[in-house]
Design a protein around this motif. Structure first.
Motif, PDB file in Angstrom:
ATOM      1  N   ASN A 232      69.461 -51.717 105.242  1.00  4.98           N
ATOM      2  CA  ASN A 232      70.459 -52.047 104.286  1.00  4.98           C
ATOM      3  C   ASN A 232      70.634 -50.660 103.028  1.00  4.98           C
ATOM      4  OD1 ASN A 232      67.988 -52.785 103.194  1.00  4.98           O
ATOM      5  ND2 ASN A 232      68.927 -54.154 101.694  1.00  4.98           N
ATOM      6  N   ASN A 233      69.401 -49.910 103.144  1.00  7.49           N
ATOM      7  CA  ASN A 233      69.224 -49.052 102.127  1.00  7.49           C
ATOM      8  C   ASN A 233      68.072 -47.985 102.637  1.00  7.49           C
ATOM      9  OD1 ASN A 233      68.555 -47.230  99.936  1.00  7.49           O
ATOM     10  ND2 ASN A 233      69.428 -48.499  98.544  1.00  7.49           N
ATOM     11  N   LEU A 234      68.475 -46.795 103.085  1.00  6.18           N
ATOM     12  CA  LEU A 234      67.646 -45.867 103.757  1.00  6.18           C
ATOM     13  C   LEU A 234      66.312 -45.414 102.852  1.00  6.18           C
ATOM     14  CD1 LEU A 234      69.899 -43.769 106.144  1.00  6.18           C
ATOM     15  CD2 LEU A 234      67.993 -45.652 106.651  1.00  6.18           C
TER      16      LEU A 234
ATOM     17  N   ILE B 243      66.727 -59.771 108.796  1.00  2.83           N
ATOM     18  CA  ILE B 243      67.222 -59.079 109.703  1.00  2.83           C
ATOM     19  C   ILE B 243      68.732 -59.707 110.006  1.00  2.83           C
ATOM     20  CG2 ILE B 243      66.104 -60.501 111.703  1.00  2.83           C
ATOM     21  CD1 ILE B 243      65.962 -57.869 113.434  1.00  2.83           C
ATOM     22  N   ASP B 244      69.616 -58.635 110.427  1.00  5.67           N
ATOM     23  CA  ASP B 244      70.907 -59.279 110.448  1.00  5.67           C
ATOM     24  C   ASP B 244      71.317 -58.710 111.908  1.00  5.67           C
ATOM     25  OD1 ASP B 244      73.845 -59.103 110.899  1.00  5.67           O
ATOM     26  OD2 ASP B 244      74.004 -58.879 108.625  1.00  5.67           O
TER      27      ASP B 244
ATOM     28  N   THR C  38      56.919 -54.974 112.226  1.00  3.18           N
ATOM     29  CA  THR C  38      57.723 -54.902 113.871  1.00  3.18           C
ATOM     30  C   THR C  38      58.491 -56.116 114.084  1.00  3.18           C
ATOM     31  OG1 THR C  38      55.930 -55.743 115.236  1.00  3.18           O
ATOM     32  CG2 THR C  38      55.781 -53.452 114.989  1.00  3.18           C
ATOM     33  N   ASP C  39      59.704 -56.090 114.673  1.00  2.00           N
ATOM     34  CA  ASP C  39      60.193 -57.239 115.070  1.00  2.00           C
ATOM     35  C   ASP C  39      60.748 -57.090 116.501  1.00  2.00           C
ATOM     36  OD1 ASP C  39      61.344 -59.750 114.982  1.00  2.00           O
ATOM     37  OD2 ASP C  39      63.346 -58.597 115.212  1.00  2.00           O
TER      38      ASP C  39
ATOM     39  N   ILE D 155      70.603 -54.797 111.354  1.00  2.00           N
ATOM     40  CA  ILE D 155      70.375 -54.287 110.178  1.00  2.00           C
ATOM     41  C   ILE D 155      69.082 -54.764 109.565  1.00  2.00           C
ATOM     42  CG2 ILE D 155      71.217 -53.975 107.685  1.00  2.00           C
ATOM     43  CD1 ILE D 155      74.068 -54.264 108.923  1.00  2.00           C
ATOM     44  N   ILE D 156      68.206 -53.984 109.169  1.00  2.00           N
ATOM     45  CA  ILE D 156      66.920 -54.573 108.590  1.00  2.00           C
ATOM     46  C   ILE D 156      67.249 -54.619 107.198  1.00  2.00           C
ATOM     47  CG2 ILE D 156      64.308 -54.334 108.385  1.00  2.00           C
ATOM     48  CD1 ILE D 156      65.268 -55.267 111.002  1.00  2.00           C
ATOM     49  N   ASN D 157      67.180 -55.550 106.585  1.00  3.52           N
ATOM     50  CA  ASN D 157      67.280 -55.781 104.945  1.00  3.52           C
ATOM     51  C   ASN D 157      65.973 -55.731 104.199  1.00  3.52           C
ATOM     52  OD1 ASN D 157      70.165 -56.063 104.933  1.00  3.52           O
ATOM     53  ND2 ASN D 157      69.540 -58.177 105.989  1.00  3.52           N
TER      54      ASN D 157
END
Length: 181
Positions: free
Chosen positions: A111-113, A146-147, A160-161, A173-175
């Motif tokens: 969501n934000n690098l 996580i989206d 990790t996921d 998308i990882i938030n």
């Protein structure tokens, strides 16, 4: 189950003196390129040696190991043969259809690098396979959720996921969020 006088604990259930007459092969008849299936061979009559060797008519389409595990290599048709170890004149064949491999595109971002990074950022994944995502929050930030294609799942500060059994294209998308003091 037939037990004979000559049976011992180490050698029970089949005997060289019982001549093998046939081999039956069972298992799936189709495998996707890049995937594997397992074939089983049984010998007749009951009590004959169950030992067989496995071979493939064309390893460009599929390979088979000593345990009957067939790995699809490329789309096509292949014949798998089980041959008696005791009597190589006794064998049976089994036709396997190797289907084209199906791959799905997976795009991964955050969501934000500035708050954290993920890798890989994209991947091509074989149908029903898994993908491990590495998650690296920047200092002061943690993983929040996580989206996956619009479905939000809360994550507890992980690095990790594992996304399991992928069966479609995915946008992930990882938030990240500001860490708690």
């Amino acid at each position: 189950w037939i037990v004979y006088d000559q049976d011992t604990i180490e050698y029970i259930g089949y005997h060289e003196s019982i001549q093998i007459e046939s081999i039956t092969i069972s298992g799936p008849q189709e495998v996707m390129a890049g995937k594997q299936i397992t074939l089983m061979a049984s010998t007749n009559p009951l009590g004959s040696s169950p030992k067989v060797t496995w071979s493939s008519s064309n390893s460009s389409f599929a390979t088979v190991n000593e345990n009957g595990v067939v790995v699809g290599v490329a789309e096509g048709e292949v014949t798998i043969t089980a041959t008696s170890v005791v009597n190589p004149d006794i064998y049976n064949t089994y036709t396997i259809i190797v289907t084209e491999a199906i791959y799905y595109n997976v795009t991964i971002t955050s969501n934000n690098l500035n708050w954290g990074t993920v890798s890989p950022t994209s991947s091509s994944v074989l149908d029903e396979s898994d993908l491990l995502i590495n998650i690296n929050p920047e200092e002061g930030y943690i993983v929040d959720s996580i989206d996956m294609n619009g479905i939000l799942t809360e994550l507890t500060n992980v690095s990790t996921d594992l996304v399991e059994n992928i069966t479609s294209n995915l946008t992930i998308i990882i938030n990240f969020k500001l860490g708690e003091a």
